[in-house]
Design an enzyme around this catalytic site. Structure first.
Site, PDB file in Angstrom:
ATOM      1  N   GLU A  43      13.901  29.746  14.067  1.00 53.69           N
ATOM      2  CA  GLU A  43      14.311  28.923  14.969  1.00 53.69           C
ATOM      3  C   GLU A  43      13.453  27.607  15.737  1.00 53.69           C
ATOM      4  O   GLU A  43      12.433  27.884  15.811  1.00 53.69           O
ATOM      5  CB  GLU A  43      14.686  29.869  16.171  1.00 53.69           C
ATOM      6  N   LYS A 116      24.213  27.399  19.911  1.00 51.64           N
ATOM      7  CA  LYS A 116      23.821  28.987  20.120  1.00 51.64           C
ATOM      8  C   LYS A 116      24.579  29.298  21.578  1.00 51.64           C
ATOM      9  O   LYS A 116      24.777  28.703  22.533  1.00 51.64           O
ATOM     10  CB  LYS A 116      22.364  28.980  20.700  1.00 51.64           C
ATOM     11  N   CYS A 157      18.990  33.339  17.061  1.00 51.00           N
ATOM     12  CA  CYS A 157      18.086  34.219  17.867  1.00 51.00           C
ATOM     13  C   CYS A 157      18.662  35.266  18.641  1.00 51.00           C
ATOM     14  O   CYS A 157      19.299  36.290  18.343  1.00 51.00           O
ATOM     15  CB  CYS A 157      17.185  33.488  18.800  1.00 51.00           C
TER      16      CYS A 157
END
Length: 291
Positions: A43, A116, A157
């Site tokens: 990431e 995200k 993540c």
């Protein structure tokens, strides 16, 4: 038999963007030499994990997907090597900022952008200061033609802790899940080591969805210059559809891991387990209600 060869990269980063891109590129080349068709860097590999602290100056480093240096570099590399590279980057879209991922295909084009969905907020992970919650919804994309266009699902993540993320991508047709991440020690509790929890959460997704999974983390200690040092614990891995570890790296090890996945076998196993046959969506209304 339909196979796909996947890889994860693990390395340390500094605030030298060009050096970071060069180091990632070298590992991408190594993975491609080993036959990998889809190659996952960690990431936000453009620099140090800046969310350790709140610094308004960092917003200047965000760029649109068409102009972002890391994305442009991976596009050129993907086209040269004929590989797919899910590329995490700090995205600017007008006045808005996102923790995003560009799915770069083997022709060098961006197939689409995922933003995200789950944004953490806590000591050492101050992401809500920087990022809006993603507005793209979950995404899946077709993988290499040589692998029959196997569908690739990607979370970023904090997304990886949510079973809903994995299940949503599976219902959209995902055949392999990829999770680029940046995770390490917890500044508020030196006794808390989440490395085992981190892996168990994702292995659980692999088992309960009968799907292979690729996770790429960073290593090294960052932020010593600003007094907010944080050490990332690596342990990147590739798990098969039964949660067995096919390849892994240590807590301080830089390198590439590669695994070959038999998609036909995985499809048979998924059907035999019956998890998707026996789902009861009519009972799941509570899952989409506010707590």
């Amino acid at each position: 038999m339909s196979e796909i060869i996947v890889a994860a990269l693990q390395l340390a980063f500094t605030n030298d963007v060009d050096a970071n891109i060069a180091n990632v590129s070298a590992l991408v080349r190594e993975a491609a030499r080993r036959g990998a068709q889809v190659i996952l860097p960690p990431e936000l590999f453009e620099g140090e994990y800046f969310c350790r602290i709140e610094d308004e100056g960092v917003f200047a480093t965000a760029k649109p997907v068409a102009d972002h240096k890391a994305v442009l570099a991976m596009r050129a590399l993907a086209a040269e090597l004929r590989v797919t590279i899910p590329t995490s980057f700090f995205e600017a879209d007008g006045p808005h900022h996102y923790n995003s991922l560009a799915m770069v295909g083997p022709d060098g084009n961006v197939m689409g952008v995922y933003r995200k969905s789950h944004i953490p907020d806590g000591p050492g992970y101050e992401e809500k200061f920087y990022f809006r919650p993603g507005n793209t919804g979950f995404k899946v994309w077709p993988g290499p033609a040589e692998a029959g266009g196997a569908m690739l699902g990607v979370g970023v993540c904090w997304d990886q802790w949510y079973p809903e993320t994995a299940r949503a991508m599976m219902l959209m047709g995902a055949q392999v899940l990829f999770y680029p991440t940046a995770i390490g020690n917890e500044p508020h509790d030196e006794s808390l080591d989440t490395a085992r929890l981190w892996r168990r959460a994702m292995v659980g997704h692999a088992v309960s969805n009968v799907v292979p999974l690729v996770a790429a983390n960073r290593i090294g200690t960052e932020g010593l210059h600003d007094g907010a040092g944080q050490t990332f614990y690596g342990t990147s891995f590739i798990a098969d559809e039964r949660g067995d570890i096919l390849a892994e790296l240590g807590r301080e090890e830089e390198g590439v891991i590669v695994a070959t996945l038999d998609l036909d076998r995985i499809k048979r196993h998924r059907a035999a387990f019956g998890f998707f046959r026996d789902r009861r969506p009519d009972l799941y209304h509570r899952l989409v209600e506010d707590v």
